[in-house]
Design an enzyme around this catalytic site. Structure first.
Site, short mmCIF file in Angstrom:
data_model
loop_
_atom_site.label_atom_id
_atom_site.label_comp_id
_atom_site.label_asym_id
_atom_site.label_seq_id
_atom_site.Cartn_x
_atom_site.Cartn_y
_atom_site.Cartn_z
N GLU A 26 3.22 2.48 3.59
CA GLU A 26 3.09 3.71 2.57
C GLU A 26 1.78 3.98 2.84
OE1 GLU A 26 5.01 5.71 0.86
OE2 GLU A 26 6.83 4.78 1.02
N GLU A 48 12.93 -1.01 3.21
CA GLU A 48 13.49 -1.45 1.66
C GLU A 48 14.93 -0.66 1.32
OE1 GLU A 48 10.08 0.09 -0.61
OE2 GLU A 48 8.71 -0.99 0.59
C1 IPT Z 1 8.08 1.94 -2.19
C2 IPT Z 1 7.27 0.97 -2.04
O1 IPT Z 1 6.78 0.76 -0.84
C3 IPT Z 1 7.24 -0.33 -2.72
O2 IPT Z 1 6.07 -1.15 -2.58
C4 IPT Z 1 7.60 -0.24 -4.10
O3 IPT Z 1 6.64 0.26 -4.95
C5 IPT Z 1 8.63 0.61 -4.39
O4 IPT Z 1 8.66 1.67 -3.48
C6 IPT Z 1 8.99 0.75 -5.62
O5 IPT Z 1 9.50 -0.27 -6.33
S1 IPT Z 1 7.38 3.34 -1.87
C7 IPT Z 1 8.46 4.55 -2.77
C8 IPT Z 1 7.79 5.85 -2.56
C9 IPT Z 1 9.68 4.76 -2.09
#
Ligand code: IPT
Length: 948
Positions: A415, A479
């Site tokens: 990010e 993710e």
């Molecule tokens: C995403 C992040 O990469 C991760 O570190 C964590 O913060 C997650 O979100 C939320 O729990 S970034 C988000 C803008 C999709």
């Protein structure tokens, strides 16, 4: 000047035996400076007393602190949790003047052993300066990266002093905005090392001409390369002994055992400049990562990432993890069948990678880089001011971790927007290590990355991307399935699409574990989240979003994930079971299928069946369970695969996978002689005097021969269209655009499992319309036994232009002769559709062909029977009775060939066995059927049997 160039992390041992033990805490030439240090906590670096700079340490007031550890978790300042916001002004590179600062000080005894001495910091958050014996050594940053200094000229024999200033905030904090607690201090090991001239070791496994080689690139201090003794060990056994006379050498390693996450075979290279040592061990593995057919492959096999994002976190120690904690956590992860970890969002403690190498996990090693809170148009990745820092962070990660076989991908960070600094960083990483792939999610056009990466992408969106044609890079979800609180749901739905589409190579759940900080209360331990320390800026419960609790107790979601990614799949028909290995590499011997049959809560039968050696990806034989004949009410068959011997970290007797299916009973067993034969275009399956032919081009059943009579005029095929009814006329133009018929069929893959009396064929088909890009991925199991042909089908619609609904989903069986008579048990006697069937109670009915469909004046779809449990269709001429039963109630219809209205004059019929049929509505002038009566293009599955 004293700071070392980035290099691999290694240790010198006094004996080969100790070197092979690979425990650096016992390495003779290693002096840990962990432990209690003197400490002073200040509100700002401006408050540092002069005595500190003049090395008058004994004139200062000290308390103590543990190293490694965080200041905030030892009573100095407080933790602060934010996700993407900075709890300081977002004003890079400026940091507040109120900047909590820790002064660390200790003495240590030292006697020189080898030529040079290195002071190594594995992790200090976020900026530090070091003095040895009062002399300034330099500064360091990059909180989760290694920093080393040459202290050879500064050490004295006997007592030495070391003093360190650690600032909580620095300009580098703007590059370290990961979603976690802000915790500072010396949180990883501090070590003093005695070393020889040997300075760096890079081992790259190379596979050439069917032979493994190790490319060894060594660094030495000094102008000349001194020969290095090198021995490669397989366990304790030396397999190659040589002297390296050049900085770069290729060594052939015949019959090398490969490293993969299932069989993590490791070798150790032991190096020494002199035969008496000291000895430097470096573990490595033979494995190759390459792109084959647009898929990321490990040793030639496409990977499927069933991974987790893992932050380093111990609820009492923060990111200062002990080795015991790391090992037990990584082992727990492995024991749940998780096969990969993304080190979100920074390189982990070095020991983590040792454990992953050893027990087998694939690692996406991610750089210490996240600029989330300042990602606007002037994001650091676009600003030349930060370029060098970006490049160096990449280089430092890759150098430190170069030799770990578990690392298959370098990830540039998280990010942080995308821009030229990432291009420079990726180029620098490739220059050091072209052998691995590069990942970085915000590089959405894959300018520098080897794979597409997205976060939290919806399944239908994934399917759309996956089915795009043309050669595109594979897709990894860095993710997905955010695990906050209850959930995450749809784990199996994600798994289905990962397994269906070669371009989807899996992903990492966000995230492994909650990061709640432990607090002791009179009633026990509680775990707190953002705001618990009255932080003015915090993101509350967003750090409580893991699959496991902070104390690593698995949530139901984690138990579910482990079940979804279990390494075996089960196929079941009646009392026949086939087990499929979902491993990619390992062959397992010594497995047992354990089963229990329960009816209305009472155990009816149970047993254990040995499973013969099962190679990766293969089907077992058909295993037949000895259950009493007859049908059972409310019965479940529970199956598990159990290890007879220890396998990796799994002990003997471990349950590696389980499943449960509804069980309806088995008929009295009649002897059957089942045979499988192939012609180039057909698969022929015979059972006694009946036969099933499968077309190996389409994957459809092309012929069904019941005791000598052919019942199919053409292929039995899945279809989704029916003749329009008057109530469809308003939607017909749209429907025509979908080209629901005719469909074309292509067999993509098939596999066979057999026993004496049963055979199962697993078919994977691609079903496509004309013109359009949408399609259906179909997985069908055909079981042939004395009872007949059992068909189990699962399907997934996909493609960007897929229709949202279809009028039906089911098989058409083109019959060789008209259906003279149909008897059935189900709704009747007349036709029934989901929104019109109350006049049709369930019962046993019989109708002739002429009586079957209502004779609408305007020809249209007619005649569906709902809720059919069993039916018998008697064909004219031969009087052959085609008997159909459904595990669940089916839709059944007899229509004219190709789906038209039955006509007296044509006399060519199709039998339809449908999973789903849409309602009728009154849309000729009124509304469409209610939503609950429509057939959506969601995944479907159903099963029926055609009896012999
Ligand atoms: C995403 C992040 O990469 C991760 O570190 C964590 O913060 C997650 O979100 C939320 O729990 S970034 C988000 C803008 C999709």
């Amino acid at each position: 000047m004293n700071k070392l160039q980035p290099r691999v992390r290694f240790f010198n041992y006094s004996s080969v035996k100790a070197a092979l033990g690979y425990d650096d805490t016992t390495a003779t030439y290693t002096h840990s400076l962990n432990g209690d240090w003197q400490f002073q906590y200040l509100a700002s670096p401006l408050d540092i007393p002069d005595e500190f700079f003049t090395a008058a340490y004994d004139k200062m007031q000290w308390s103590t602190i543990q190293v490694p550890g965080h200041m905030e978790l030892q009573g100095y300042g407080e933790p602060n949790y934010t996700n993407l916001d900075f709890p300081i002004p977002a004003d890079p590179p400026e940091v507040p003047s109120k900047n909590p600062t820790g002064l660390y000080y200790r003495t240590f005894d030292y006697q020189q052993q080898l030529d040079r001495q290195i002071l190594r910091f594995d992790g200090v958050d976020s900026f530090f300066k070091v003095w040895v014996n009062g002399q300034s050594l330099g500064d360091g940053h990059g909180s989760r990266l290694m920093t080393e200094f040459d202290v050879t000229d500064l050490l004295v024999e006997g007592e030495n002093t070391i003093a360190i200033e650690v600032d909580k905030w620095s300009k580098y904090s703007f590059l370290e905005d990961q979603d976690q607690w802000w915790l500072s201090g010396i949180f990883r090991d501090v070590t003093l090392l005695d070393e020889t001239a040997l300075n760096d070791i890079q081992i790259t496994p190379v596979f050439k001409d069917d032979q493994w080689q190790a490319r060894i690139v060594l660094g030495e201090t000094g102008d000349h390369f001194a020969p290095v003794h090198a021995t490669i060990f397989d366990g304790e056994t030396a397999i190659i002994n040589t002297t390296l006379t050049d900085p770069e050498t290729m060594i052939d390693v015949p019959d090398a055992k490969e490293w993969n996450d299932e069989e993590p075979n490791l070798y150790t290279l032991v190096l020494s400049l002199s035969e008496d040592g000291p000895f430097v061990p470096m573990r490595f593995g033979f494995r190759r990562i390459e792109m084959l057919d647009d898929q990321i492959c490990l040793n030639g096999v496409p990977i499927l990432i069933n991974g987790v994002n893992r932050h380093e976190f111990d609820p009492r120690r923060g990111r200062a993890l002990t080795r015991e904690y790391i090992r037990s956590e990584v082992t727990q992860i492995k024991s749940l069948h998780i096969n990969a970890i993304r080190t979100s969002h920074y390189p982990d403690a070095p020991y983590f990678y040792d454990v992953c190498d050893e027990i087998g996990l694939m690692v996406f090693d991610e750089c210490d880089l996240e600029t989330h809170g300042v990602n606007g148009i002037d994001a650091p990745c676009k600003d030349p001011y930060w370029k060098e820092e970006f490049v160096e962070r990449g280089q430092r990660m890759v150098h430190r971790d170069f030799d770990h076989p578990s690392i298959i991908v370098w990830s540039l960070g998280n990010e942080s927007n995308f821009g030229p600094n990432f291009v420079a960083m990726a180029n620098a990483i490739r220059a050091i290590d072209p052998s691995r792939m590069i990942h970085y999610e915000p590089d959405q056009e894959t300018v520098v990355t080897d794979m597409y990466s997205t976060m939290y992408t919806a399944i239908d969106e994934l399917e759309k991307r996956a089915t795009r044609y043309g050669h595109i890079k594979p897709h990894i979800l860095c993710e997905y399935d955010h695990a906050m609180g209850a959930g995450p749901g749809s784990l199996q739905d994600y798994q289905d699409v990962f397994r269906l589409y070669p371009g989807l190579q899996g992903g990492f759940i966000w995230e492994w574990k909650d990061h709640g900080i432990a607090q002791d209360t009179p009633t026990g331990t509680k775990y707190v989240w953002g705001g618990a320390f009255n932080e003015p800026v915090n993101d509350g419960i967003f750090c409580i979003d893991g699959l496991a609790r902070p104390d690593r107790v698995p949530s139901p979601g984690l138990v579910e994930f482990s079940r979804v990614i279990q390494p075996f799949a089960f196929f079941v028909a009646q009392n026949h079971v086939v087990v499929r290995s979902l491993y990619h590499y390992r062959t397992l011997t010594d497995l047992t299928l354990r089963w229990t049959l329960v009816s209305a809560g009472v155990e009816v039968a149970s047993g254990n069946e040995p499973i013969a050696a099962l190679a990766a990806g293969r089907l077992s034989h058909v295993l037949t369970l000895a259950v009493p004949a007859g049908s059972l009410e409310d019965a479940q068959l529970t199956l598990s695969v159990v290890t007879n011997e220890a396998v990796g970290i799994f002990e003997k007797g471990s349950v590696l996978a389980f499943d449960q299916v509804a069980y309806h009973g088995v008929p009295a067993q009649t002897p059957a002689d089942v045979k499988v034969s192939f012609s180039p275009s057909k698969l022929v399956l015979t059972c006694n005097d009946s036969e099933v032919r499968v077309d190996l081009g389409t994957g459809n059943v092309a012929q069904l021969n019941l005791h000598g009579t052919s019942v199919l005029r053409d292929e039995m095929a899945l279809n989704v269209d029916r003749m329009p009814i008057c109530n469809d006329w308003k939607i017909m133009d749209d429907r025509k655009q979908d080209h629901l018929a005719p469909l074309s069929y292509r067999l993509e893959h098939f596999a066979i499992a057999k026993s004496e009396d049963t055979v199962m064929v697993l078919l994977q088909q691609r079903v496509k319309p004309l013109v359009r890009q949408w399609g259906i991925e179909l997985e069908t199991m055909l079981w042939i036994s004395a009872s007949g042909l059992s068909v189990q089908t699962r399907g997934w619609f996909d493609g960007e232009d897929q229709p949202t609904e279809v009028p039906r989903i089911g098989y058409d069986l083109p019959l060789t002769a008209p259906a003279e008579k149909i008897s059935w048990y189900g709704n009747g006697p007349t036709e029934a559709y989901p929104d019109s069937y109350l006049s049709c109670p369930i019962g046993s009915y019989e109708r002739s062909r002429a009586e079957w469909g209502f004779d609408y004046v305007v020809p249209q779809e007619a005649g569906n029977r709902m809720g059919v449990r069993r039916a018998s269709v008697t064909l004219a001429q031969t009087q052959t009775a085609l008997q159909v039963t459904g595990a669940e109630p089916l839709n059944l219809n007899v229509v004219g060939a190709g789906g038209v209205t039955l006509q007296a004059e044509t006399q060519t019929d199709d039998l339809r066995i449908d999973a789903k049929v849409a309602g009728l509505g009154s849309n000729a002038c009124g509304p469409l059927p209610l939503e609950r009566y429509r057939v959506y293009t969601a995944p479907f599955d159903y099963a029926f049997m055609l009896h012999f």
